[in-house]
Write a protein that holds these residues in place. Structure first.
Motif, PDB file in Angstrom:
ATOM      1  N   THR A   1       0.833  -1.194  -0.203  1.00 33.82           N
ATOM      2  CA  THR A   1       0.061  -0.038   0.154  1.00 33.82           C
ATOM      3  C   THR A   1       0.925   1.195   0.011  1.00 33.82           C
ATOM      4  OG1 THR A   1      -1.692  -1.075   1.391  1.00 33.82           O
ATOM      5  CG2 THR A   1      -1.911   1.356   1.283  1.00 33.82           C
TER       6      THR A   1
ATOM      7  N   TRP B   1      -3.438   3.643  -1.994  1.00 39.60           N
ATOM      8  CA  TRP B   1      -3.139   3.105  -3.327  1.00 39.60           C
ATOM      9  C   TRP B   1      -2.657   1.806  -3.212  1.00 39.60           C
ATOM     10  CZ3 TRP B   1      -4.803   6.791  -7.118  1.00 39.60           C
ATOM     11  CH2 TRP B   1      -4.894   8.160  -6.655  1.00 39.60           C
ATOM     12  N   ASP B   2      -3.179   1.080  -4.148  1.00 37.70           N
ATOM     13  CA  ASP B   2      -2.288  -0.327  -4.357  1.00 37.70           C
ATOM     14  C   ASP B   2      -0.982  -0.273  -5.167  1.00 37.70           C
ATOM     15  OD1 ASP B   2      -1.572  -2.606  -5.813  1.00 37.70           O
ATOM     16  OD2 ASP B   2      -3.300  -3.630  -5.095  1.00 37.70           O
TER      17      ASP B   2
ATOM     18  N   ARG C   1      -4.020   1.552  -8.499  1.00 34.65           N
ATOM     19  CA  ARG C   1      -5.386   1.999  -8.407  1.00 34.65           C
ATOM     20  C   ARG C   1      -5.522   2.584  -6.896  1.00 34.65           C
ATOM     21  NH1 ARG C   1      -8.261  -3.408 -11.043  1.00 34.65           N
ATOM     22  NH2 ARG C   1      -7.453  -3.169 -13.078  1.00 34.65           N
TER      23      ARG C   1
ATOM     24  N   ARG D   1      -7.433   2.770  -3.740  1.00 34.47           N
ATOM     25  CA  ARG D   1      -8.069   1.685  -2.781  1.00 34.47           C
ATOM     26  C   ARG D   1      -9.139   2.609  -2.091  1.00 34.47           C
ATOM     27  NH1 ARG D   1      -3.315  -2.230   0.106  1.00 34.47           N
ATOM     28  NH2 ARG D   1      -3.153  -3.582  -1.698  1.00 34.47           N
ATOM     29  N   ALA D   2      -8.744   3.644  -1.556  1.00 37.28           N
ATOM     30  CA  ALA D   2      -9.701   4.341  -0.707  1.00 37.28           C
ATOM     31  C   ALA D   2      -9.060   5.686  -0.463  1.00 37.28           C
ATOM     32  CB  ALA D   2      -9.779   3.702   0.621  1.00 37.28           C
TER      33      ALA D   2
ATOM     34  N   SER E   1      -6.260  -2.180   4.847  1.00 37.87           N
ATOM     35  CA  SER E   1      -6.673  -2.869   3.808  1.00 37.87           C
ATOM     36  C   SER E   1      -7.944  -2.370   2.918  1.00 37.87           C
ATOM     37  CB  SER E   1      -6.646  -4.350   4.248  1.00 37.87           C
ATOM     38  OG  SER E   1      -7.690  -4.456   5.176  1.00 37.87           O
ATOM     39  N   THR E   2      -8.799  -1.718   3.797  1.00 33.15           N
ATOM     40  CA  THR E   2     -10.192  -1.281   3.099  1.00 33.15           C
ATOM     41  C   THR E   2     -10.018   0.262   2.857  1.00 33.15           C
ATOM     42  OG1 THR E   2     -11.014  -1.306   5.309  1.00 33.15           O
ATOM     43  CG2 THR E   2     -10.975  -3.527   4.099  1.00 33.15           C
TER      44      THR E   2
END
Length: 403
Positions: A137, A150-151, A156, A158-159, A195-196
């Protein structure tokens, strides 16, 4: 001014207003190499995990990768970059993240030096980009979009941490990388699932302006300090307040746990540094000496020494964390000391100042018994009982002066 130690601690890299990148031998203090090429101020330097590559970026809109062994430019990353504020390698060294004003963050393949992804979403004015401990991350702090996750592989989003816009000025991962703590001017301290991107909880910490935060090495405690002069210890898993540590008389600007997690150091605008037992909340020692606000504290890797930089007195003080005795006062800077960092082996301390200089100090301090032995030989006598209780608290009273 930006400084970074190599992973083995033998080299210090510096970059600043003079547009040159320099490598210094931490053992001798001599210049190992000077890298010309940047044509304006340098804001960021970072070593790759293997120490073979140094990344630098600055106001000339270029990111340069240097071969530290050959002392030459390896590549200049080609991209329409703007002022580069941050460069960071992933923990495995395979990805380089560069954050630049008005462009956002680019992710580069460190093996091919090609741009892998550009983080989308009109990401501008990025202040900082930080990889999580496991490298999966990337967290960005920007003045226009706040905190986003971000991933690091795909680039991408993520949140975007909801409710966080220009408010956040500090973010820190827990040691296991599962929790992200953020601190803002209006919303205070918030804990997020890394993670989220979902918020776990908001801590009832006063939102009274700037403040500090630090995770303990085991990740089970989060320490916070703010302008109300109180240090608080939280359980990050539940959000419950474990202890409040009153005592400072002004805002707390810096917090640091010792490597073993058994001591918490706090630095305040009241010109003092305090050492606490985080398990009990008891004050172990108050370390006076600075004549101006203290805003930076850092433990040596072995935890035996604490370094602290003051705002206006232009000195760095070193304390023995066991006895609370000042073992050295480092004077020489002619401006405010902005940053302090120990080398990985703890033998060198680097200090960066507003006087546009970086200084390296040999701080391989003698063990207490060795130092006392030298004192005994110099004065030609043994220690008194009072002296022994202060300087050799772990030695039996009847033990003769070490030889």
């Amino acid at each position: 001014m930006s400084v970074a130690f190599s992973p083995d601690g033998r080299t210090l890299a510096t970059g600043g207003l003079d547009r040159a990148v320099r490598l210094w031998d931490t053992a001798t203090g001599g210049t190992m190499a000077t890298f010309p090429g940047h044509i304006n101020f340098i804001f960021a330097v970072a070593f790759s995990p293997d120490g073979r590559t140094l990344a630098t970026g600055g106001e000339d809109r270029a990111v340069r990768l240097w071969d530290t062994a050959a002392s030459q430019t390896r590549v200049v990353l080609s991209s329409p970059l703007k002022t580069v504020f941050s460069v960071a390698f992933s923990p495995d060294g395979r990805t380089l993240a560069t954050a630049s004003d008005g462009r956002g963050v680019d992710l580069w393949d460190a093996a091919t030096n090609r741009s892998r992804k550009r983080l989308s979403g009109r990401l501008n004015e990025v202040i900082s980009a930080v990889f999580s401990p496991e490298g999966r991350t990337l967290v960005t702090l920007s003045s226009d979009r706040g905190v986003e996750m971000w991933d690091a592989d795909t680039g991408r989003l993520r949140a975007g941490l909801s409710g966080e816009t220009t408010d956040v000025f500090r973010a820190e991962f827990s040691p296991d990388g599962r929790t992200l703590a953020t601190r803002g001017m209006d919303r205070g301290v918030q804990l997020w699932d890394a993670s989220t991107g979902r918020i776990h909880r908001r801590l009832p910490e006063p939102t009274d302006g700037m403040g500090s935060l630090a995770f303990s090495p085991d990740g089970r405690t989060l320490a916070t300090g703010g302008q109300d002069s109180t240090v608080r210890l939280w359980d990050p898993a539940t959000g419950h307040l474990r202890k409040s540590l009153p005592g400072h008389t002004d805002g707390v600007d810096s917090l640091a746990f010792s490597p073993d997690g058994r001591t918490l150091a706090t630095a305040s605008i009241d010109s003092t540094v305090r050492l606490w037992d985080p398990a009990t909340g008891h004050l172990r020692k108050s370390l006076p000496g600075h004549t101006a606000p203290v805003f930076s504290v850092v433990f040596s890797p072995d935890g035996r020494t604490l370094a602290a930089a003051g705002n206006d007195d232009r000195t760095v003080r070193l304390w023995d964390t066991e006895t609370g005795i000042t073992v050295a006062t480092l004077s020489g800077h002619t401006g405010t000391v902005l940053s302090v960092a120990f080398s990985p082996d703890g033998r060198t301390l680097a200090t960066a100042s507003a006087d546009k200089t970086v200084r390296m100090w040999g701080v391989a301090l003698l063990a207490p018994t060795t130092a006392i032995s030298k004192i005994c030989r110099a004065v030609g006598r043994d220690l008194t009982a009072q002296e022994r209780s202060v300087y050799l608290p772990d030695q039996p009273p009847h033990t003769p002066c070490p030889s």
